[in-house]
Design a protein around this motif. Sequence first.
Motif, PDB file in Angstrom:
ATOM      1  N   LYS A 112      87.067 -58.399  26.525  1.00 19.89           N
ATOM      2  CA  LYS A 112      87.502 -59.613  27.213  1.00 19.89           C
ATOM      3  C   LYS A 112      86.342 -60.269  27.960  1.00 19.89           C
ATOM      4  O   LYS A 112      86.278 -61.489  28.105  1.00 19.89           O
ATOM      5  CB  LYS A 112      88.642 -59.261  28.187  1.00 19.89           C
ATOM      6  N   SER A 113      85.420 -59.459  28.436  1.00 22.24           N
ATOM      7  CA  SER A 113      84.268 -60.012  29.153  1.00 22.24           C
ATOM      8  C   SER A 113      83.282 -60.673  28.189  1.00 22.24           C
ATOM      9  O   SER A 113      82.358 -61.361  28.613  1.00 22.24           O
ATOM     10  CB  SER A 113      83.549 -58.907  29.929  1.00 22.24           C
ATOM     11  N   GLY A 114      83.477 -60.452  26.885  1.00 24.13           N
ATOM     12  CA  GLY A 114      82.564 -61.014  25.899  1.00 24.13           C
ATOM     13  C   GLY A 114      81.309 -60.198  25.712  1.00 24.13           C
ATOM     14  O   GLY A 114      80.373 -60.624  25.005  1.00 24.13           O
ATOM     15  N   MET A 115      81.259 -59.004  26.299  1.00 25.09           N
ATOM     16  CA  MET A 115      80.036 -58.202  26.284  1.00 25.09           C
ATOM     17  C   MET A 115      80.038 -57.105  25.224  1.00 25.09           C
ATOM     18  O   MET A 115      79.052 -56.385  25.090  1.00 25.09           O
ATOM     19  CB  MET A 115      79.792 -57.604  27.667  1.00 25.09           C
ATOM     20  N   MET A 116      81.122 -56.969  24.465  1.00 24.48           N
ATOM     21  CA  MET A 116      81.140 -55.933  23.437  1.00 24.48           C
ATOM     22  C   MET A 116      80.054 -56.199  22.393  1.00 24.48           C
ATOM     23  O   MET A 116      79.310 -55.287  22.004  1.00 24.48           O
ATOM     24  CB  MET A 116      82.507 -55.841  22.757  1.00 24.48           C
ATOM     25  N   ARG A 117      79.942 -57.429  21.949  1.00 23.45           N
ATOM     26  CA  ARG A 117      78.923 -57.760  20.946  1.00 23.45           C
ATOM     27  C   ARG A 117      77.529 -57.515  21.500  1.00 23.45           C
ATOM     28  O   ARG A 117      76.652 -56.980  20.800  1.00 23.45           O
ATOM     29  CB  ARG A 117      79.093 -59.213  20.501  1.00 23.45           C
ATOM     30  N   GLN A 118      77.313 -57.897  22.764  1.00 18.63           N
ATOM     31  CA  GLN A 118      76.004 -57.675  23.384  1.00 18.63           C
ATOM     32  C   GLN A 118      75.687 -56.183  23.452  1.00 18.63           C
ATOM     33  O   GLN A 118      74.554 -55.758  23.209  1.00 18.63           O
ATOM     34  CB  GLN A 118      75.971 -58.284  24.792  1.00 18.63           C
ATOM     35  N   TYR A 119      76.709 -55.382  23.769  1.00 14.73           N
ATOM     36  CA  TYR A 119      76.501 -53.936  23.855  1.00 14.73           C
ATOM     37  C   TYR A 119      76.085 -53.386  22.484  1.00 14.73           C
ATOM     38  O   TYR A 119      75.159 -52.577  22.374  1.00 14.73           O
ATOM     39  CB  TYR A 119      77.772 -53.239  24.350  1.00 14.73           C
ATOM     40  N   ILE A 120      76.777 -53.829  21.433  1.00 10.04           N
ATOM     41  CA  ILE A 120      76.448 -53.365  20.082  1.00 10.04           C
ATOM     42  C   ILE A 120      75.023 -53.777  19.704  1.00 10.04           C
ATOM     43  O   ILE A 120      74.245 -52.972  19.175  1.00 10.04           O
ATOM     44  CB  ILE A 120      77.470 -53.906  19.062  1.00 10.04           C
ATOM     45  N   LEU A 121      74.692 -55.033  19.988  1.00  6.45           N
ATOM     46  CA  LEU A 121      73.346 -55.523  19.672  1.00  6.45           C
ATOM     47  C   LEU A 121      72.272 -54.711  20.392  1.00  6.45           C
ATOM     48  O   LEU A 121      71.264 -54.306  19.796  1.00  6.45           O
ATOM     49  CB  LEU A 121      73.220 -56.998  20.054  1.00  6.45           C
ATOM     50  N   ARG A 122      72.480 -54.469  21.663  1.00 10.77           N
ATOM     51  CA  ARG A 122      71.478 -53.739  22.452  1.00 10.77           C
ATOM     52  C   ARG A 122      71.422 -52.269  22.075  1.00 10.77           C
ATOM     53  O   ARG A 122      70.377 -51.619  22.219  1.00 10.77           O
ATOM     54  CB  ARG A 122      71.778 -53.896  23.947  1.00 10.77           C
ATOM     55  N   CYS A 123      72.562 -51.749  21.593  1.00  7.17           N
ATOM     56  CA  CYS A 123      72.574 -50.358  21.137  1.00  7.17           C
ATOM     57  C   CYS A 123      71.780 -50.213  19.829  1.00  7.17           C
ATOM     58  O   CYS A 123      70.977 -49.298  19.682  1.00  7.17           O
ATOM     59  CB  CYS A 123      74.026 -49.901  20.935  1.00  7.17           C
ATOM     60  N   ARG A 124      71.972 -51.138  18.896  1.00 10.38           N
ATOM     61  CA  ARG A 124      71.335 -51.051  17.580  1.00 10.38           C
ATOM     62  C   ARG A 124      69.886 -51.544  17.605  1.00 10.38           C
ATOM     63  O   ARG A 124      69.054 -51.070  16.827  1.00 10.38           O
ATOM     64  CB  ARG A 124      72.135 -51.876  16.564  1.00 10.38           C
ATOM     65  N   HIS A 125      69.599 -52.506  18.481  1.00  9.36           N
ATOM     66  CA  HIS A 125      68.264 -53.118  18.496  1.00  9.36           C
ATOM     67  C   HIS A 125      67.678 -53.016  19.903  1.00  9.36           C
ATOM     68  O   HIS A 125      67.918 -53.896  20.750  1.00  9.36           O
ATOM     69  CB  HIS A 125      68.349 -54.582  18.074  1.00  9.36           C
ATOM     70  N   PRO A 126      66.917 -51.965  20.185  1.00 14.23           N
ATOM     71  CA  PRO A 126      66.369 -51.761  21.534  1.00 14.23           C
ATOM     72  C   PRO A 126      65.622 -52.972  22.100  1.00 14.23           C
ATOM     73  O   PRO A 126      65.642 -53.183  23.317  1.00 14.23           O
ATOM     74  CB  PRO A 126      65.436 -50.559  21.356  1.00 14.23           C
ATOM     75  N   GLU A 127      65.003 -53.765  21.231  1.00 16.02           N
ATOM     76  CA  GLU A 127      64.256 -54.928  21.737  1.00 16.02           C
ATOM     77  C   GLU A 127      65.182 -55.960  22.383  1.00 16.02           C
ATOM     78  O   GLU A 127      64.737 -56.793  23.181  1.00 16.02           O
ATOM     79  CB  GLU A 127      63.448 -55.571  20.602  1.00 16.02           C
ATOM     80  N   LYS A 128      66.484 -55.908  22.045  1.00 13.06           N
ATOM     81  CA  LYS A 128      67.444 -56.865  22.609  1.00 13.06           C
ATOM     82  C   LYS A 128      67.806 -56.521  24.064  1.00 13.06           C
ATOM     83  O   LYS A 128      68.397 -57.349  24.763  1.00 13.06           O
ATOM     84  CB  LYS A 128      68.733 -56.872  21.776  1.00 13.06           C
ATOM     85  N   ARG A 129      67.465 -55.321  24.491  1.00 14.95           N
ATOM     86  CA  ARG A 129      67.856 -54.899  25.830  1.00 14.95           C
ATOM     87  C   ARG A 129      67.169 -55.724  26.916  1.00 14.95           C
ATOM     88  O   ARG A 129      67.683 -55.858  28.017  1.00 14.95           O
ATOM     89  CB  ARG A 129      67.574 -53.399  26.008  1.00 14.95           C
TER      90      ARG A 129
END
Length: 1008
Positions: free
Chosen positions: A573-590
Amino acid sequence: MYLNCHTYYSLRYGTIKPEQLLAIASENGVQTLALTDINTTSACLDIVRLSKKYKVKPVLGVDFRNKAQQEFILIAKNNDGFQNINNYLSQFLHNHDLKIPERPDDILEDCFVIYPYQKGKHFELKQNEFLGITPKDLNQLKFSKWNTHREKLVILKTVSFQNQKGFNTHRLLRAIDNNTLLSKLPKSEEGSEDDKMLPYDELCDQYSEFPSLINNTEDLLDNCSITFDFENPIPKNQRFLTENADSDYELLEKLTYKGIPYRYGNSVDSKIYNRIEKELSIIKQKGFVSYFLINWKILEYARNKDYYYVGRGSGANSIIAYLLRITDVDPIELDLYFERFINLFRQNPPDFDIDFSWKDRDDITQFIFKTFKHTALITVYNTFKYRASVRELGKVFGLPKSEMDMLTRGRFNVKNLDRLSLLVLKYSQYIEGFPNYLGIHAGGILISEKPVHYYGATFMPPKGFPTTQFDMVVAEDIGLYKFDILSQRGLGKIKETVEIINENYQGQPPVDIHDIKRFKEDERIKYLLKNAKAIGCFYVESPAMRMLLKKLRVDDYLGLVAASSVIRPGVSKSGMMRQYILRCRHPEKRKDAPAVLLDIMPETYGVMVYQEDVIKVAHYFGGLTLGEADMLRRGMSGKFRSREEFLKVKQQFFDNCKNDGKPLELTAEIWRQIESFAGYAFAKGHSASYAVESYQSLFLKAYYPLEYMTATINNFGGFYSTELYVHEARMHNGVIESPCINSSYNQAIIRGNTIYLGFMFLQSFESRTTARILKEREQNGAFKSLDDFIERVPISIEQISILIKINAFRFTKINKRELLWEAHLKISKTVVQDHVVTLFKTRQISYNTPELPSTALENAFDEIELLGFPLCNPFHLLEVPSTSKLRAKHLEQLEGKYVKIEGYLVTTKNTSTSNGKRMYFGTFLDRDGDFIDTVHFPPIANKYPFRGKGVYEITGKVMIEFDCVSIEVSKFERLAVIEDPRYSINSSNPTFQRKKSFKDLKAKYEHK
């Protein structure tokens, strides 16, 4: 002045909300009122809590009635009187055969009794008994003997409705309660249209000729005083498990240190001891010692009975809970912050949700009621829902079923509706949310220091345990904190699987299902997680979780803990699930995360995932104190007053960020994310507890898949239906057999790689018939033929027909259609009785039956009728055999392409888009048994709706995101199945060329 006021907790009678009643009283200049709901005390504590806000003195009592017929009113002078009233009322609520008398057998101490004038005018009244005079009684009173005994008279002005609409609603509720048309509702079942609150002065004017009645009423109310402390609700649970606080603490300390070797062996360092000392100190200061000990006591009993359980909730953050074996989560390993959940600002103890197998929970509940003196289950208010209300009111107004169906489905144009239909819609909206009846909380149990009746009456539901009339929110308001004793089928599956393994693999070491440390390193479990092959496994088998595991590439315990919380609505609901997945799979996104959040939550890449994360952000980013952060924690509890808690700290959060120079846009975005967690956030320890049970089920699935699926089937699965678990067993090389007279039991059993379904899966098959079969088979061996079975087991023709249709006599090698004829000819339709053992066997009459072949297709349709699904591949039932070669495994190579593929529907999930339109997600199996996932956006969902179980032709575009393959559907239709051959009128069907009646065939083939 008002001695008889009702709220809408006078179920299906009153129409005023509790707070609304106080507001009305305040508006009318009423300074004191007596809440006397009909046969209930549900609203009492809430009225006392809210009364200060409206400057109205509350008095508590009960209006005792048989249906709508008022017998008397009891009003409490004080808290002891209120307890006495609750004791008295509970007698009738526990024993429904008891009828409320015209007069209490014993006049209760510390109570006033008020009789309606027409009922009590012939009584000899005792000191604390009075007659209630309504405005309509005043003329009669002038000519009555009671006119000279006015000291025993009080004003009785009933308040049940606010206005005319309230009275109209009342009549509708009474009609629903009496299951009658409104036009046929007896007047005796209604209240008076005048049962509304008048301004104080206007009421006094009506009794101006009888000033003594006004004085008597005011004196009675002045003599009543009820106090409950809501300002400082210290825990009112049972204070001590032992004799006193000192011995309780000694026991807690002793149990804590005794648990160290079991949990940590010899590898104990100062970090563990420091954590223990800190937690013990806070638990002692906050008065939560007995709360921990009572949970320990319950679970000690469970372990002695060899019951499996899982302890979860925010209490899993505690090392004391870990050492007492309340939970299986090591807070040191997971770096769980105990002080975030128990600190000196926290009033209520941490949550311990204890899950038991659904087969064991009732015994645990029995133990609690026997062990602890003041115990009750907690109620829930089952309210009127809009659609159900439309149907109920439709019946009251006499609408035809077709019209009610139209209204409940919302398929109408308001302009075309008649007056009655409009009234149905209008009042359905009005009563939506009204309490309809009292139910039982899923697992909440109160164990209080004082008798439960000190706080309210209890009723006795069919479950057989006293249950409060107030819910858990009211209980917590007063300081009564529930113990959550819950049930789930996951633990039943685990326990039964271990039992099957130990029985079928005798000679090998027994399975240690609690060896979680070993499971965390197991490569097979890592494979199942990473590839989302976890069907049947606790919490990780749903389509959404299956996809999330793939997206996050989860293959370890900490990853699963995070996924268990990420899947919750708060993160998405916060819209952060996609961000979490991206940052988990791609460390540079953190590095895209705000630096301040990344510093606070490095483990979750700057994304709030757990309750602790929300509190950390509020504390470190928003500058809230621990006390304010605790208010925020309460706001995330999911209780209906959570929004108030958020509003109390929202302004402080923004002020602190502004003073600290943080950009308003960033502050607003962070608060938006925080707010999305209201009611949804998991404590990290709670997620970790879920992950422990997931690992246990994953281990069993990895090493004993067929045994595990057998147990899953017997415990009625999990997320999916029995059919999918049967399919999953087949995917692991299991052979599935329908119930067999000589091999099956009530539940499914496994022999080698063959699973025999049990008799309990057969529709309409009686448990007593199963018991007879199993008892006879155990005592006298296997059945040799249909005749042998009929001779030994008393059974009706309906029940034996079920067994024959499901092919339970296939060992006879005789076609089941022929067996059906034999059964009809040999079993009479008389009442089935147990056989009497005689010296001689009854001579069997021999019948020659016609040759009646049956086909595999007929068998499949019998299975669908009796089991709910076919045991063959459902694709074999298509009217037009499929020629498509496309399978789910090919879709990875077709990204962005449009495809046409066939899938057998497993499950659907619907959700709403941002503009409120419905869309769907589908889960299907292809012909090989692999999953196909689909997305149905609103236009397609409307144009091509799901039409129940079956094989669908799916047309759409292949989409791949984070390794997850799905089809964005553009066209969708269910494929036709063959005509049921059992009822086919096709003359070419050999089974149905013979259309003669049973009577004719019997005459032709019977051989005497």
